[in-house]
Enzyme design. Structure first.
Site, PDB file in Angstrom:
ATOM      1  N   HIS A   1      -4.150  -9.426   4.489  1.00  0.00           N
ATOM      2  CA  HIS A   1      -5.601  -9.464   4.645  1.00  0.00           C
ATOM      3  C   HIS A   1      -5.992 -10.259   5.889  1.00  0.00           C
ATOM      4  O   HIS A   1      -5.421 -11.322   6.150  1.00  0.00           O
ATOM      5  CB  HIS A   1      -6.265 -10.106   3.419  1.00  0.00           C
TER       6      HIS A   1
ATOM      7  N   HIS B   1      -2.895   1.855  -6.065  1.00  0.00           N
ATOM      8  CA  HIS B   1      -3.468   0.597  -5.584  1.00  0.00           C
ATOM      9  C   HIS B   1      -3.667  -0.399  -6.727  1.00  0.00           C
ATOM     10  O   HIS B   1      -3.756  -1.602  -6.482  1.00  0.00           O
ATOM     11  CB  HIS B   1      -4.788   0.864  -4.860  1.00  0.00           C
TER      12      HIS B   1
ATOM     13  N   TYR C   1      -9.809 -11.662  -6.050  1.00  0.00           N
ATOM     14  CA  TYR C   1      -8.894 -11.700  -7.198  1.00  0.00           C
ATOM     15  C   TYR C   1      -9.182 -12.879  -8.124  1.00  0.00           C
ATOM     16  O   TYR C   1      -8.763 -12.869  -9.275  1.00  0.00           O
ATOM     17  CB  TYR C   1      -7.441 -11.730  -6.717  1.00  0.00           C
TER      18      TYR C   1
ATOM     19  N   ARG D   1       0.863  -1.175   0.000  1.00  0.00           N
ATOM     20  CA  ARG D   1       0.000   0.000   0.000  1.00  0.00           C
ATOM     21  C   ARG D   1       0.904   1.232   0.000  1.00  0.00           C
ATOM     22  O   ARG D   1       2.077   1.164   0.362  1.00  0.00           O
ATOM     23  CB  ARG D   1      -0.903   0.024   1.243  1.00  0.00           C
TER      24      ARG D   1
ATOM     25  N   ARG E   1      -0.865  -2.803  -6.680  1.00  0.00           N
ATOM     26  CA  ARG E   1      -1.041  -3.835  -5.650  1.00  0.00           C
ATOM     27  C   ARG E   1      -2.023  -4.904  -6.128  1.00  0.00           C
ATOM     28  O   ARG E   1      -1.781  -6.105  -5.967  1.00  0.00           O
ATOM     29  CB  ARG E   1      -1.530  -3.184  -4.358  1.00  0.00           C
TER      30      ARG E   1
ATOM     31  N   LYS F   1      -2.083  -1.854   7.446  1.00  0.00           N
ATOM     32  CA  LYS F   1      -3.500  -1.654   7.744  1.00  0.00           C
ATOM     33  C   LYS F   1      -3.929  -2.624   8.842  1.00  0.00           C
ATOM     34  O   LYS F   1      -3.597  -3.805   8.806  1.00  0.00           O
ATOM     35  CB  LYS F   1      -4.325  -1.891   6.478  1.00  0.00           C
TER      36      LYS F   1
END
Length: 368
Positions: free
Chosen positions: A341, A315, A350, A225, A318, A250
């Protein structure tokens, strides 16, 4: 190819978009097809009402007709538009500051603190600076119906305002607001934008500046990120073990991601030229982080130079990293770890944009 300069701003309490370009009959006729388009002779520009999707509309309309320079286009958030509401009282302004300090002490992200503070300010202004002790669930319902829904604000904005107000009352005033008529809106499932490997290569090779090229390359090479990249320090690169440490990503989580020999060599070449002092990527002042806005401008310039006609964001690199890993056979569980995640469901999105998965599907049309 002609260039159209796209700018955004606020005038008389309304969000507007300006289109500036040298006279061209074909482009003029295309602009006139846009709803609300008006020519402003003083500004020598076409003016359009701002919409959340306006940039996507413009890119589609002028595809192969003109190059859009949107370096001065900024998304206008609903809270930026001046509303016909009273100014926040000094007492409530102080109360919001205390709420922000409370969130800081509990390690909320700076972006969340800013968003929640703005949302709470908007709610109190709508309530005409009413004493928080007197505010009821019905007041929140009224705000939801007569402000958020009437102004047709986005689902994301609606959800964040409700979250901010409920957090303030439940944790600061120890009182829950339970509005009966408000249901949390379903968050729309948006598929990630993915670039082809050829497009990624063109973008990464576009910058001549070694720092710019290395920053963009590392985002794609490790699926970082923006904040994670800019927060990297020299000590986070473990070249001997081939690992990169991501600190407080995050969700306030640390993680390790592998870096290849090619990536290590790229970082060594960059270090010999730039010689950063503390952070891996520093701005004009040694020891200070590189600016997030400057990094975004680096990407825009690279996309322009690569002649890619898509509104690429950092992004997207990414997303492309994750999708390309999946297409090369990497297990989804490993991709989840690499991206940081919490839930595998986040990573599973994805699979919906993987070229390998989609191309294996045979349309019944082919059998006719």
């Amino acid at each position: 190819m002609k260039t159209i300069f796209v700018k955004s701003g606020i005038w008389k309490n309304k969000g507007l978009v300006l289109l500036e370009f040298a006279y061209d009959e074909e482009l003029k006729e295309l602009v006139k097809t846009l709803s609300g388009a008006v020519w402003n002779g003083k500004r020598k520009a076409w003016i359009l009402p701002y919409q959340e999707t306006i940039l996507e509309q413009l890119l589609a309309l002028f595809k192969s007709k003109a190059w859009l320079d949107y370096s001065e286009f900024k998304k206008i958030q609903p809270e930026q538009l001046p509303a016909e509401l009273p100014e926040l009282s000094k007492g409530l302004n102080q109360e919001i500051r205390k709420f922000a300090e409370w969130m800081q002490n509990r390690r909320y992200a700076e972006s969340t603190i800013k968003t929640y503070s703005q949302s709470l300010s908007l709610f109190f202004r709508f309530m005409n600076n009413k004493n928080p002790e007197e505010i009821s669930s019905e007041d929140l319902e009224n705000f939801h119906q007569n402000y958020i829904l009437r102004r047709k604000y986005s689902v994301a904005f609606q959800s964040q305002v409700i979250s901010a107000v409920k957090l303030y009352f439940s944790n600061k005033l120890k009182r829950k607001l339970e509005p009966m008529e408000i249901e949390r809106p379903k968050k729309p499932r948006l598929l990630p934008h993915v670039l082809s490997k050829e497009e990624v290569k063109a973008i990464l090779q576009a910058p001549k500046n070694i720092k710019h090229r290395t920053m963009l390359s590392l985002i794609y090479a490790c699926g970082l990120r923006r904040g994670e990249l800019l927060g990297l320090k020299l000590i986070d690169v473990d070249s001997k073990r081939g690992l990169l440490r991501i600190n407080q990503g995050k969700g306030a989580k640390d993680r390790m991601v592998p870096i290849s020999g090619k990536t290590v060599e790229m970082l060594r070449e960059y270090y010999l030229v730039e010689k950063p002092k503390e952070y891996l990527f520093e701005g004009m002042t040694k020891g200070q982080k590189y600016s997030p806005n400057s990094l975004q401008e680096v990407l825009k310039a690279a996309v322009h130079k690569a002649r890619i006609k898509k509104p690429v964001t950092l992004h997207w690199l990414r997303h492309s990293y994750a999708t390309h890993l999946l297409e090369s056979g990497t297990d989804l569980r490993y991709i989840q770890e690499l991206l940081g995640h919490n839930s595998s469901k986040t990573t599973e999105i994805y699979t919906h944009v993987s070229q390998n998965s989609l191309q294996r599907i045979r349309s019944p049309f082919d059998d006719l």
